[in-house]
Design an enzyme around this catalytic site. Structure first.
Site, PDB file in Angstrom:
ATOM      1  N   ARG A  61       0.862  -1.189   0.000  1.00 38.75           N
ATOM      2  CA  ARG A  61       0.000   0.000   0.000  1.00 38.75           C
ATOM      3  C   ARG A  61       0.890   1.227   0.000  1.00 38.75           C
ATOM      4  NH1 ARG A  61      -4.167  -1.038  -2.112  1.00 38.75           N
ATOM      5  NH2 ARG A  61      -5.158   0.863  -1.339  1.00 38.75           N
ATOM      6  N   HIS A  66      13.331  -2.826  -0.965  1.00 37.92           N
ATOM      7  CA  HIS A  66      12.882  -2.604  -2.339  1.00 37.92           C
ATOM      8  C   HIS A  66      13.783  -3.397  -3.286  1.00 37.92           C
ATOM      9  CE1 HIS A  66      10.951  -0.520  -5.652  1.00 37.92           C
ATOM     10  NE2 HIS A  66      12.155  -0.447  -6.205  1.00 37.92           N
TER      11      HIS A  66
HETATM   12  C1  GRF Z   1      10.099  -8.430  -2.007  1.00 39.26           C
HETATM   13  O1  GRF Z   1      10.586  -8.572  -3.304  1.00 39.26           O
HETATM   14  C2  GRF Z   1      10.433  -7.076  -1.455  1.00 39.26           C
HETATM   15  O2  GRF Z   1      11.651  -6.584  -1.933  1.00 39.26           O
HETATM   16  C3  GRF Z   1       9.297  -6.242  -1.985  1.00 39.26           C
HETATM   17  O3  GRF Z   1       8.173  -7.083  -1.906  1.00 39.26           O
HETATM   18  C4  GRF Z   1       8.584  -8.434  -1.987  1.00 39.26           C
HETATM   19  C5  GRF Z   1       8.010  -9.134  -0.794  1.00 39.26           C
HETATM   20  O4  GRF Z   1       8.226 -10.517  -0.850  1.00 39.26           O
HETATM   21  N1  GRF Z   1       9.165  -5.033  -1.228  1.00 39.26           N
HETATM   22  P1  GRF Z   1       7.833 -11.426   0.405  1.00 39.26           P
HETATM   23  O5  GRF Z   1       6.350 -11.213   0.657  1.00 39.26           O
HETATM   24  O6  GRF Z   1       8.671 -10.993   1.559  1.00 39.26           O
HETATM   25  O7  GRF Z   1       8.113 -12.823  -0.021  1.00 39.26           O
END
Ligand code: GRF
Length: 222
Positions: free
Chosen positions: A98, A116
């Site tokens: 979000r 990120h």
């Molecule tokens: C990851 O790629 C993170 O970098 C991004 O969202 C994804 C989350 O993956 N912000 P998970 O739900 O932790 O497996």
């Protein structure tokens, strides 16, 4: 799981989906010498697998389903009430999908981290792996940063790189980056919980000194 030491930093994780980064943090914080505890996990998606991971680890969960609110501020007011009830020292965004308002972000200034999947400032927003492939990049990676009003643009704390191979696809690149995410996030959360990492205005400090964003190279552990 041993009962958390209430004097140690309280970590609250927000997630929306699979929760593999949450899992990495659960495993890290379960180690005896980790200086912080995950005290709650919040999700905006009622069916997020992250909720099951938290339940498996006997961590309290809450859901604030954004579809039940007419406006973003109304959603955030409910989310904030849940968060503040837990009095966290650190809020960790782990795939929390979000966009947060400036007011919300300011309220937790210096206390909120995000991960990120790109080497920021390259590729803010979505589809980062596809964009790195399309650009013909040789190197890609992941960034952990403090969350500020600047979407995916808050001050970087640490990065980890991966090499892009000629035959990489979005699937293989996602997996390579994910491995680094799971190494990097617990390292940074540990620094914060140890009291080594602070945000001074918009400047991250490490042991009281301006932080030169450390970058873990492809050959580093993992
Ligand atoms: C990851 O790629 C993170 O970098 C991004 O969202 C994804 C989350 O993956 N912000 P998970 O739900 O932790 O497996």
């Amino acid at each position: 799981m041993s009962s958390p030491d209430i004097t140690e930093p309280r970590i609250l994780v927000l997630a929306s989906g699979n929760g593999s980064n949450l899992q990495a943090l659960i495993e890290a914080t379960n180690s005896r010498d980790f200086p912080g505890s995950i005290i709650a996990v919040g999700c905006n998606q009622p069916r997020a697998f992250a909720l099951e991971r938290a339940a498996q680890a006997a961590i309290e969960t809450f859901v604030v389903d954004h579809t039940e609110f007419d406006t973003r501020p109304a959603f955030e007011a409910a989310l904030k009430a849940h968060i503040d009830r837990h009095a966290p020292d650190l809020i960790v965004l782990a795939g929390f999908m979000r966009i947060l308002t400036d007011d919300f972000v300011r309220h937790y200034h210096g206390k909120m981290l995000n991960i990120h999947p790109s080497l920021l400032p390259r590729y803010t927003g979505l589809n980062t792996h596809q964009r790195a492939l399309d650009a013909g990049d040789a190197i890609h990676g992941v960034t952990v940063h403090f969350v500020t009003e600047n979407l995916d643009g808050g001050p970087a704390v640490a990065q980890a790189e991966v090499l892009i191979a000629a035959d990489d696809t979005v699937t293989t690149l996602t997996e390579k980056v994910r491995v680094k995410e799971h190494l990097l996030y617990p390292i940074v959360v540990r620094w914060f919980c140890e009291g080594r990492l602070h945000l001074d205005g918009d400047r991250p400090l490490f042991d009281g000194l301006p932080l030169e964003t450390p970058t873990y190279l492809p050959d580093d552990a993992g």
